[in-house]
Design an enzyme around this catalytic site. Structure first.
Site, short mmCIF file in Angstrom:
data_model
loop_
_atom_site.label_atom_id
_atom_site.label_comp_id
_atom_site.label_asym_id
_atom_site.label_seq_id
_atom_site.Cartn_x
_atom_site.Cartn_y
_atom_site.Cartn_z
N GLY A 141 -84.20 31.93 -41.62
CA GLY A 141 -83.71 33.10 -42.33
C GLY A 141 -84.46 33.32 -43.63
N ASP A 143 -83.31 34.11 -46.53
CA ASP A 143 -82.66 33.49 -47.68
C ASP A 143 -83.05 32.02 -47.80
OD1 ASP A 143 -81.36 33.00 -45.28
OD2 ASP A 143 -79.34 33.08 -46.13
N ARG A 144 -83.08 31.32 -46.68
CA ARG A 144 -83.47 29.90 -46.68
C ARG A 144 -84.95 29.75 -47.03
NH1 ARG A 144 -81.88 27.64 -41.06
NH2 ARG A 144 -82.19 25.61 -42.05
N ASP A 169 -76.50 25.71 -49.65
CA ASP A 169 -76.18 27.10 -49.96
C ASP A 169 -74.83 27.44 -49.34
OD1 ASP A 169 -76.10 29.82 -50.42
OD2 ASP A 169 -78.20 30.14 -49.91
N THR A 214 -47.59 25.51 -46.25
CA THR A 214 -48.72 25.88 -45.40
C THR A 214 -49.99 26.15 -46.20
OG1 THR A 214 -47.22 26.82 -43.77
CG2 THR A 214 -49.52 27.50 -43.63
N THR A 256 -72.38 32.77 -46.27
CA THR A 256 -71.65 33.08 -45.04
C THR A 256 -71.64 31.87 -44.12
OG1 THR A 256 -72.40 35.37 -45.25
CG2 THR A 256 -71.50 34.70 -43.12
#
Length: 207
Positions: A62, A64-65, A84, A138, A87
């Protein structure tokens, strides 16, 4: 988008460098840049303005990477793991200034949303970075599961990488949830929320 690009048109900036993994948005940004006569450069492994030492399937990495890796190599960190929290939660390994590969696991926020979507009774909740005990309701139980679960995940991945490579690494955290986990590590770590931008700045100077 349009208002921002009108400002760009008035400035001396004539290049739009994009690091994105969302094809639909890529095409939208490209369309607008062309409208305002701005050069569009969508970062990918095929159009880097310099050679990058990388041991990975270049067609699959990707943008971004890629930008994160370029920043780390440029900062002269010899052995590093960039975590990172986006998402997806990604681990990118730079060993002897060579990109060796990485690990991809589900992102924190996406996991929370999917759990809520896939179950009838589990609510959405805002993750808190303090969890003194297991849950008494919860939401507390969910917070414990995500906070402690990701603590275990990230420490185990680092342990596995170090064992496989027989190296110690400088750990750099980035992304939206980085500050949640800075105290979760068994070693000193560093937060750099601008690591992707630093990689892009290195590239744009050579365009």
């Amino acid at each position: 988008f349009n208002s921002n690009f009108k400002l760009l048109k008035k400035s001396k900036t004539k290049i739009c460098l994009l690091s994105s993994v969302v094809p639909r948005l890529n095409n939208l940004v490209k369309k607008i840049t062309l409208k305002y006569d701005i050069i569009f450069f969508n970062l990918n492994s095929k159009n880097l303005p310099f050679k990058l030492n990388i041991k990975y399937d270049l067609k699959k990495i990707g943008a971004d990477r890629l930008a994160n890796t370029i920043a780390i190599i440029n900062l002269k960190y010899k052995n590093s793991i960039i975590i990172d929290f986006g998402t997806a939660t990604t681990f990118d390994i730079v060993k002897n200034k060579v990109y060796e590969g990485g690990v991809i696991s589900p992102g924190v926020n996406l996991s929370i949303l999917n759990l809520n979507k896939s179950t009838a009774l589990l609510p959405l909740f805002n993750l808190k970075n303090i969890q003194k005990n297991y849950g008494k309701n919860t939401k507390e139980a969910l917070n414990a599961g995500f906070l402690w679960g990701y603590e275990g995940l990230i420490n185990n991945v680092i342990k596995k990488i170090s064992k496989k490579t027989k190296k110690k690494y400088k750990i750099i955290l980035t992304g939206g949830f980085a500050h949640f986990f800075v105290k979760s590590f068994k070693q000193k770590v560093f937060i750099d929320k601008d690591i992707t931008i630093k990689g892009l700045l290195k590239i744009i100077k050579l365009l």
